[in-house]
Design an enzyme around this catalytic site. Structure first.
Site, PDB file in Angstrom:
ATOM      1  N   THR A 154      -2.602   0.635   7.157  1.00 20.65           N
ATOM      2  CA  THR A 154      -2.977  -0.770   7.365  1.00 20.65           C
ATOM      3  C   THR A 154      -3.299  -1.041   8.841  1.00 20.65           C
ATOM      4  O   THR A 154      -2.912  -2.070   9.399  1.00 20.65           O
ATOM      5  CB  THR A 154      -1.885  -1.738   6.831  1.00 20.65           C
ATOM      6  OG1 THR A 154      -1.335  -1.217   5.617  1.00 20.65           O
ATOM      7  CG2 THR A 154      -2.469  -3.104   6.527  1.00 20.65           C
TER       8      THR A 154
ATOM      9  N   GLU B 208       2.877   7.796   4.678  1.00 17.75           N
ATOM     10  CA  GLU B 208       2.182   6.704   5.374  1.00 17.75           C
ATOM     11  C   GLU B 208       3.071   5.465   5.413  1.00 17.75           C
ATOM     12  O   GLU B 208       3.444   4.926   4.374  1.00 17.75           O
ATOM     13  CB  GLU B 208       0.868   6.400   4.641  1.00 17.75           C
ATOM     14  CG  GLU B 208       0.128   5.208   5.214  1.00 17.75           C
ATOM     15  CD  GLU B 208      -1.072   4.791   4.347  1.00 17.75           C
ATOM     16  OE1 GLU B 208      -1.614   5.637   3.611  1.00 17.75           O
ATOM     17  OE2 GLU B 208      -1.434   3.608   4.412  1.00 17.75           O
TER      18      GLU B 208
ATOM     19  N   ARG C 217       2.757  -3.435   7.967  1.00 11.84           N
ATOM     20  CA  ARG C 217       2.753  -4.744   7.303  1.00 11.84           C
ATOM     21  C   ARG C 217       4.073  -5.464   7.493  1.00 11.84           C
ATOM     22  O   ARG C 217       4.270  -6.539   6.948  1.00 11.84           O
ATOM     23  CB  ARG C 217       2.508  -4.576   5.795  1.00 11.84           C
ATOM     24  CG  ARG C 217       1.174  -3.963   5.493  1.00 11.84           C
ATOM     25  CD  ARG C 217       0.918  -3.932   4.000  1.00 11.84           C
ATOM     26  NE  ARG C 217      -0.033  -2.894   3.697  1.00 11.84           N
ATOM     27  CZ  ARG C 217      -0.330  -2.495   2.478  1.00 11.84           C
ATOM     28  NH1 ARG C 217       0.256  -3.056   1.441  1.00 11.84           N
ATOM     29  NH2 ARG C 217      -1.203  -1.541   2.290  1.00 11.84           N
TER      30      ARG C 217
ATOM     31  N   LYS D 129     -10.637   7.346   2.906  1.00 15.12           N
ATOM     32  CA  LYS D 129      -9.828   6.731   1.867  1.00 15.12           C
ATOM     33  C   LYS D 129     -10.798   5.985   0.935  1.00 15.12           C
ATOM     34  O   LYS D 129     -11.830   5.492   1.391  1.00 15.12           O
ATOM     35  CB  LYS D 129      -8.863   5.768   2.561  1.00 15.12           C
ATOM     36  CG  LYS D 129      -8.088   4.836   1.679  1.00 15.12           C
ATOM     37  CD  LYS D 129      -7.016   4.134   2.528  1.00 15.12           C
ATOM     38  CE  LYS D 129      -6.497   2.888   1.824  1.00 15.12           C
ATOM     39  NZ  LYS D 129      -5.069   2.656   2.047  1.00 15.12           N
TER      40      LYS D 129
HETATM   41  C1  3PG Z   1      -1.700  -0.394  -0.550  1.00 13.36           C
HETATM   42  O1  3PG Z   1      -2.579  -0.795   0.156  1.00 13.36           O
HETATM   43  O2  3PG Z   1      -0.673  -1.043  -0.766  1.00 13.36           O
HETATM   44  C2  3PG Z   1      -1.853   0.985  -1.040  1.00 13.36           C
HETATM   45  O3  3PG Z   1      -3.161   1.196  -1.344  1.00 13.36           O
HETATM   46  C3  3PG Z   1      -0.967   1.315  -2.162  1.00 13.36           C
HETATM   47  O4  3PG Z   1      -1.423   0.762  -3.317  1.00 13.36           O
HETATM   48  P1  3PG Z   1      -0.481   0.779  -4.579  1.00 13.36           P
HETATM   49  O5  3PG Z   1       0.705  -0.075  -4.245  1.00 13.36           O
HETATM   50  O6  3PG Z   1      -1.329   0.199  -5.682  1.00 13.36           O
HETATM   51  O7  3PG Z   1      -0.098   2.211  -4.828  1.00 13.36           O
END
Ligand code: 3PG
Length: 212
Positions: free
Chosen positions: A73, A45, A49, A133
């Site tokens: 995201t 994934e 961002r 999720k």
């Molecule tokens: C995020 O939104 O950054 C993901 O859920 C990953 O989370 P993590 O960095 O705590 O693994």
């Protein structure tokens, strides 16, 4: 033709851990994805961002054999469409927004929508989703929360993400309503910045070995 639920499940079931990536440039994203695939993690994934995210998805989709690249995201329909156009095979959203659900309904590329409460799970069930999720997993109640949901919300399956690492991944993966977990720990910033692809392949292999 496979249903969207089957499609998303077949991708999530490739491995116990879906790497969640924040990438700064498309070129290193290709190297990073190759390192993850070499360790067994084929579904990847890339989060929208950073300005490089869409180019990174395009490059990984075109250049990394064996990778199944998804976009994370996704907050609105415009992002959904752009991520699909870039070659994403699945779409991940941290929550539920009407625009995102509408874009998903119009697309052949499946959505993994985010939930943190039973009401959101029920809303998504009404909209036809069985796979979601759970975000942010640790902060929203962790494995104990998903365990508590397993009976009243039976038939719903989750990919918890947020605060998960090699240490606590098994707490989630041992639950009957968890398909896989997501996490950024397999691609730490420092290793990516150093171009330590062998180090990342090692982390990916350890994560892959969590498979029951
Ligand atoms: C995020 O939104 O950054 C993901 O859920 C990953 O989370 P993590 O960095 O705590 O693994």
């Amino acid at each position: 033709m496979a249903s969207k639920t089957e499609k998303v499940l077949s991708i999530l079931k490739l491995q116990p851990v879906v790497p969640v990536l924040i990438v700064d440039d498309a070129k290193s994203a290709v190297e990073l994805a190759r390192a993850l695939v070499a360790g067994g993690l084929r579904a990847i994934e890339i989060t929208l961002r950073t300005p490089a995210a869409l180019d990174a998805i395009k490059a990984v989709a075109a250049e990394v054999e064996g990778a199944n690249v998804g976009a994370g995201t996704i907050l609105n329909s415009k992002d959904y469409e752009a991520a699909v156009k870039a070659g994403s095979t699945f779409i991940v959203s941290p929550g539920i927004a009407p625009g995102v659900l509408a874009a998903a309904a119009d697309s052949a590329v499946p959505l993994l929508p985010g939930t943190a409460t039973p009401s959101e799970v029920m809303t998504l069930r009404e909209a036809g989703y069985d796979v979601m999720k759970f975000f942010p997993a640790e902060q929203a109640g962790g494995a104990a929360m998903l365990k508590a949901w397993s009976s009243p919300l039976a038939g719903t399956f989750f990919c918890p993400t947020g605060g998960i690492s090699l240490k606590n991944a098994k707490d989630y993966l041992s639950l009957p309503n968890v398909v896989c977990v997501g996490g950024s720990w397999v691609a730490p910033k420092e290793l990516v910045a150093a171009g330590d692809w062998a180090g990342i392949t090692k982390l990916a292999s350890e994560a892959f070995a969590l498979k029951a």
